[in-house]
Design a protein around this motif. Structure first.
Motif, PDB file in Angstrom:
ATOM      1  N   UNK A 331      -6.693   9.531  10.336  1.00 56.77           N
ATOM      2  CA  UNK A 331      -8.008   9.110  10.838  1.00 56.77           C
ATOM      3  C   UNK A 331      -8.724   8.200   9.852  1.00 56.77           C
ATOM      4  N   UNK A 332      -8.735   8.604   8.590  1.00 56.18           N
ATOM      5  CA  UNK A 332      -9.438   7.830   7.570  1.00 56.18           C
ATOM      6  C   UNK A 332      -8.559   6.720   7.001  1.00 56.18           C
ATOM      7  N   UNK A 333      -7.287   7.038   6.713  1.00 51.61           N
ATOM      8  CA  UNK A 333      -6.414   6.080   6.057  1.00 51.61           C
ATOM      9  C   UNK A 333      -6.042   4.915   6.956  1.00 51.61           C
ATOM     10  N   UNK A 334      -5.747   5.212   8.222  1.00 52.58           N
ATOM     11  CA  UNK A 334      -5.264   4.166   9.129  1.00 52.58           C
ATOM     12  C   UNK A 334      -6.371   3.547   9.965  1.00 52.58           C
ATOM     13  N   UNK A 335      -7.336   4.376  10.383  1.00 48.44           N
ATOM     14  CA  UNK A 335      -8.364   3.883  11.298  1.00 48.44           C
ATOM     15  C   UNK A 335      -9.717   3.659  10.630  1.00 48.44           C
TER      16      UNK A 335
END
Length: 578
Positions: A331-335
């Motif tokens: 959620x945080x790393x990719x989006x």
């Protein structure tokens, strides 16, 4: 106004940078004099619409003797800022002859609603009485929206009822306000009033009514509202379409929701996609949620926090802890999205159900939010399914620290003790509840029959067909016992007589509702029997329904406080995880 724009710049200039119009006016010697006030009032609005608020304020300050329209323009420009309130007060102090009009008042009320200024509402209401603006439908609608936003529903309803003329804006405000504040029945009654008063329907009123029907899982109401939207040509509206997807999804008819989604897919915004994914997530349909998420990305739409929440909910309902962890980290790393407390609650829930209680507790202790009641409650519930009474005692204490009158903390703790056969602990919990004068929330189940809702409690004997209901229930229970059903008695007090336990289990509210639904003339032939329960469905009722759907060759759909259960041919889509 048109003459001013013709004189100082072409109408097409409205669609260009307002600084060009302003520069043209300066070049031609046009000053902010009283005779040119209309032009500069509109220029303030143009600056605001172009998100050039500092220039709008600078221009306002250069206008001598601003009139009501000038003040209203600048107040509207800062409707999302506390500055609007300060400007309004300056307006009142400026001159006794410059008084706010209906548009001024409505703009300020919009500001108060946005900023959640609940204390200003009554003062503005008194002022609107003095200025004879209270009866204005535009102002009345703004008061209704403000009071609904600040959760003062009694005041909102009072304002609405006192309006002599109620248009579609007024009805839209009260319907949405009631629906969003968990007063769905009142919202649907107001929507019905629009038909009786021949008021026009708007996308606000229709989407609000759909939200109310969805909250109660009233499928027939959703269909009636859908038919009305089609009749007046509003079924293709993006807000109405999103409401239909959400409504059918929360009623368990994901196939119908998908039909609406496919028809409107091109015009839908992110809210529509999220509604469709949330519908699948409640069913635990992981593959369909992920497939839709991927399709949304291919369409060039950027997922938001609610998109990820739908995916995590699906994994949680399917008991897929490893996948849930992977998506949470992604959620945080990719989006580039920061997890909210709802996302942490999902992660804690799926880890707890997988038996990873220590890891779930570590997530709670390290997350960047103060744990709320929902987080502790989901962890406490996981202790029951994992038969960990000691941890349940700690989690229950956390809940009671937040709210000493939280009955769920003690009820779930009692279930945890019962799951490990610690009957002394169960008795101690019930004694504690008696000492605190707490009562377990009453379980109730309801079923919709031709647009009306029939509500049942455990052992309910109020219905006119009560004799038929209990005769049918007795027949069903006897017949499924012959098929191999065995009552699940392990969550009930050890000292209670076994026959008493059986009688109590037989009369649970959801079983009474199912018996009523199977009477002649209640559920149309070939249609699923649909039950909604305010609490989690108990293990025994779930087991009984598996056998009842085999016995009657029918589909039973139950929406409980956690998720949807679709029981057909002796199996449930939940896979016994809920």
């Amino acid at each position: 106004m048109k003459e001013n724009f013709t004189k100082y710049g072409s109408m097409s200039a409205l669609q260009t940078d307002p600084r060009c119009m302003h520069a043209q006016a300066i070049q031609t010697g046009i000053t902010p004099a009283p005779q040119n006030r209309a032009f500069f009032n509109n220029l303030i609005t143009l600056y605001s619409n172009s998100n050039l608020h500092s220039l709008a304020l600078r221009l306002f300050n250069s206008i001598p003797c601003p009139n009501t329209v000038t003040w209203t323009s600048i107040i509207s420009a800062f409707s999302a800022s506390p500055l609007a309130v300060r400007l309004f007060l300056s307006m009142l102090r400026q001159s006794a002859t410059i008084l706010p009009n209906a548009r001024t008042m409505a703009s300020l009320l919009k500001t108060c609603a946005f900023l959640n200024y609940d204390s200003i509402g009554p003062q503005l209401q008194a002022l609107s009485f003095k200025l004879s603006l209270y009866e204005n439908a535009f102002v009345g609608s703004a008061f209704v929206s403000l009071y609904c936003k600040t959760r003062d529903l009694d005041s909102a309803r009072k304002v609405f009822d006192e309006l002599s003329e109620r248009d579609e804006v007024c009805f839209g405000a009260i319907i949405n306000g009631l629906a969003q504040n968990k007063r769905p029945i009142d919202a649907l009654r107001c929507f019905a009033d629009t038909r009786r008063e021949d008021a026009l329907s708007s996308f606000h009123s229709i989407s609000g009514a759909l939200c109310a029907a969805a909250g109660l899982a009233m499928l027939e109401q959703c269909r009636i509202i859908h038919g009305h939207a089609v009749a007046i040509g509003m079924d293709s509206d993006v807000y109405v379409g999103t409401g239909l997807i959400d409504g059918y999804g929360k009623c368990g008819l994901v196939e119908e929701a998908r039909r609406v989604f496919d028809e409107l897919e091109v015009g839908l915004n992110i809210a529509g996609w999220n509604a469709m994914m949330a519908g699948y997530a409640q069913q635990g349909s992981v593959d369909l949620v992920v497939e839709l998420f991927r399709l949304m990305e291919r369409r060039g739409m950027k997922p938001d926090e609610y998109s990820i929440l739908a995916v995590l909910t699906a994994f949680c309902n399917a008991g897929m802890d490893m996948e849930a962890e992977r998506w949470f980290n992604r959620m945080k790393l990719q989006h580039g999205l920061e997890p909210r407390i709802e996302h942490y609650t999902c992660l804690v829930g799926v880890l707890g159900r997988a038996g990873r209680l220590e890891e779930a507790e570590k997530v709670v202790s390290t997350m960047p939010y103060e744990p709320d009641a929902a987080v502790w409650r989901v962890l406490l519930s996981s202790c029951v399914s994992n038969r960990n009474a000691d941890m349940a005692l700690r989690m229950s204490s956390k809940l009671l620290e937040m709210d000493p009158h939280d009955d769920s903390a003690l009820v779930i703790l009692a279930n945890a003790f019962a799951s490990t056969e610690r009957w002394d602990g169960v008795k101690e919990v019930w004694k504690m509840m008696n000492d605190k004068r707490l009562r377990k929330e009453i379980g109730r189940s309801w079923i919709e029959v031709r647009g009306s809702v029939c509500v049942f409690f455990a052992g309910d004997r109020r219905h006119p067909r009560k004799d038929e209901i209990y005769t049918k229930l007795a027949e069903l229970m006897d017949e499924i016992e012959n098929l191999g059903y065995v009552p699940i008695l392990d969550e009930m007090l050890h000292e209670v007589d076994e026959e008493e336990k059986r009688v109590s289990l037989r009369h649970h509210s959801e079983k009474v509702a199912v018996a009523f639904g199977l009477l002649d003339g209640v559920t149309p032939p070939g249609k699923p029997l649909r039950i909604v329960k305010n609490l989690r469905i108990c293990k025994d009722c779930h087991e009984a329904f598996r056998y009842i759907c085999m016995l009657t060759k029918s589909e039973i759909i139950v929406r409980d406080a956690h998720r949807y259960h679709r029981l057909l041919n002796g199996t449930c889509n939940c896979g016994n995880i809920w």
